[in-house]
Design an enzyme around this catalytic site. Sequence first.
Site, PDB file in Angstrom:
ATOM      1  N   HIS A  66      85.665  54.329  -4.759  1.00  0.00           N
ATOM      2  CA  HIS A  66      86.914  53.205  -4.249  1.00  0.00           C
ATOM      3  C   HIS A  66      88.152  54.035  -3.894  1.00  0.00           C
ATOM      4  CE1 HIS A  66      89.087  49.246  -5.226  1.00  0.00           C
ATOM      5  NE2 HIS A  66      89.725  49.945  -3.909  1.00  0.00           N
ATOM      6  N   HIS A  68      90.563  54.748   0.007  1.00  0.00           N
ATOM      7  CA  HIS A  68      91.084  54.435   1.126  1.00  0.00           C
ATOM      8  C   HIS A  68      91.736  55.657   1.838  1.00  0.00           C
ATOM      9  CE1 HIS A  68      91.174  49.947   0.104  1.00  0.00           C
ATOM     10  NE2 HIS A  68      91.394  50.545  -0.924  1.00  0.00           N
ATOM     11  N   ARG A  70      92.492  56.086   5.040  1.00  0.00           N
ATOM     12  CA  ARG A  70      93.441  55.311   5.888  1.00  0.00           C
ATOM     13  C   ARG A  70      92.973  55.917   7.584  1.00  0.00           C
ATOM     14  NH1 ARG A  70      95.555  51.633   2.683  1.00  0.00           N
ATOM     15  NH2 ARG A  70      97.004  52.404   1.186  1.00  0.00           N
ATOM     16  N   ASP A 311      90.714  53.810  -6.693  1.00  0.00           N
ATOM     17  CA  ASP A 311      91.461  53.015  -5.544  1.00  0.00           C
ATOM     18  C   ASP A 311      92.563  54.027  -4.806  1.00  0.00           C
ATOM     19  OD1 ASP A 311      92.306  50.766  -3.948  1.00  0.00           O
ATOM     20  OD2 ASP A 311      93.463  49.983  -5.556  1.00  0.00           O
ATOM     21  N   HIS A 315     100.447  55.935   0.540  1.00  0.00           N
ATOM     22  CA  HIS A 315     101.611  55.259   1.655  1.00  0.00           C
ATOM     23  C   HIS A 315     102.322  56.676   1.889  1.00  0.00           C
ATOM     24  CE1 HIS A 315     100.003  51.071   1.477  1.00  0.00           C
ATOM     25  NE2 HIS A 315      99.948  51.266   0.425  1.00  0.00           N
TER      26      HIS A 315
END
Length: 450
Positions: A66, A68, A70, A311, A315
């Site tokens: 899991h 990201h 991006r 996860d 950012h």
Amino acid sequence: MRERNDLFETLIRSATVVNAEGLSRCDVGIAAGKVAAVVAPGEAAEAGIVIDASGCFLLPGLVDAHAHLRDPGLTHKEDFSSGTHAAALGGVTTVLDMPTDEPWTATSEQLADKMAMAEGRIHADVGLQAVLSRDLSLVPRLLDLAPVSFELFTADVPDAFLFATLDSVAEALKAFAGADTLIGISPGDQSILAGSSARDRSGSIASFLDSRPPLAEANGIARALVAAASAEAKIHVRQINSELGVETWSRLRGMADASVETTPQNLFFTAQDYEVQGPNLKASPPLRSPHDVDALRAALGAGLIDVVGTDHAPHAPAEKAAPYAAFADIPGGMPGLQTLLPTMLRLVDEGLIALPDLVRMCARNPAERFGLGRRKGRIAAGYDADLLILDPRRSTTIANADQVSRAGYTPFDGWTVKARLTNVFLRGREIVRDGRLVGPAQGKIVTRES
């Protein structure tokens, strides 16, 4: 098994090999990117490179189910290169990348483009996940490209990807009749989210918590399991973190071919930690009470949690630091790829789990559930030589300054564990030595095995 005097490319001597089934002291021979043999310590063998791993543990490379990365479209937050750099430094040799980039990976064309743009830029192997949109006619062509999973969302996403009712979830799962694949389901309840938001518009932390309560998680889990049982689908329930969610999972999990995951942050932090780390910890599902954390830890220790993934959802620092009208508006997510191994080792240090449990939840199980179980997740002849050398005589301190994700921080800054990752191998090639990348990007795109 090779003949005793065959030449291996690399031979790792005298390690304690850790698989999900237990520990054994072995020598491991590597050839053509695979584990060629696992033999008794000191057995006669020749190799171009011999590594003495006496006193060290040898683990299979971790599989983060899991994450990201991006890429494409959100590369100011992270990209294939920076994200897999972080993964490699943390001993994650296979990253399973979620489809919520820009655009979301919803069509076969978008999936093929994403596969192509990753080539030559990844420091770990990457498996790609596709998102289910309301246009279920897209499924057959996506299946042809063998993504490691399809992701189904039940709350808190754009309308084109929202399956908010039992009927819509059940109909979506029917689209996979006869298909050998896995559907990841993020448990939530859009009706609770909408109702809570209408009742409380304060924008406070408490309002955010109330909009995504354990009740929503538990109902999402129950709905996923009932729908999967009806459709005879294979599902993976994404991160759970509440006592009510754990209890629902425990009671109903036998209904369907299902697995469940949680994340390290949910095993260590509570909602009270928002007062200190605030935006850096903000994600969904929200952090819970100490009582919920205790229940989740008990479930982990009892073997009720199949997978621990991060996860990883970074950012840009400026995005987290900007002012927002409501806590819920802060971009959700935090980095985690580089800290999966040390945070799991923290649980080993605490005695909650043992090293074989770490391998079970972070290597073998995710590899098997996501269609990579014949090549990833264990140290055995014929498997990819994705290997980690872990020295228990040295310690590791997690530090913001060492993080290579574009997020530039870790919520685990300052934590110390009683082991150090010294070497990482990807398909037999050393890619990390003493905390630094070795050589160019050597990762490959991996697809679901039929």
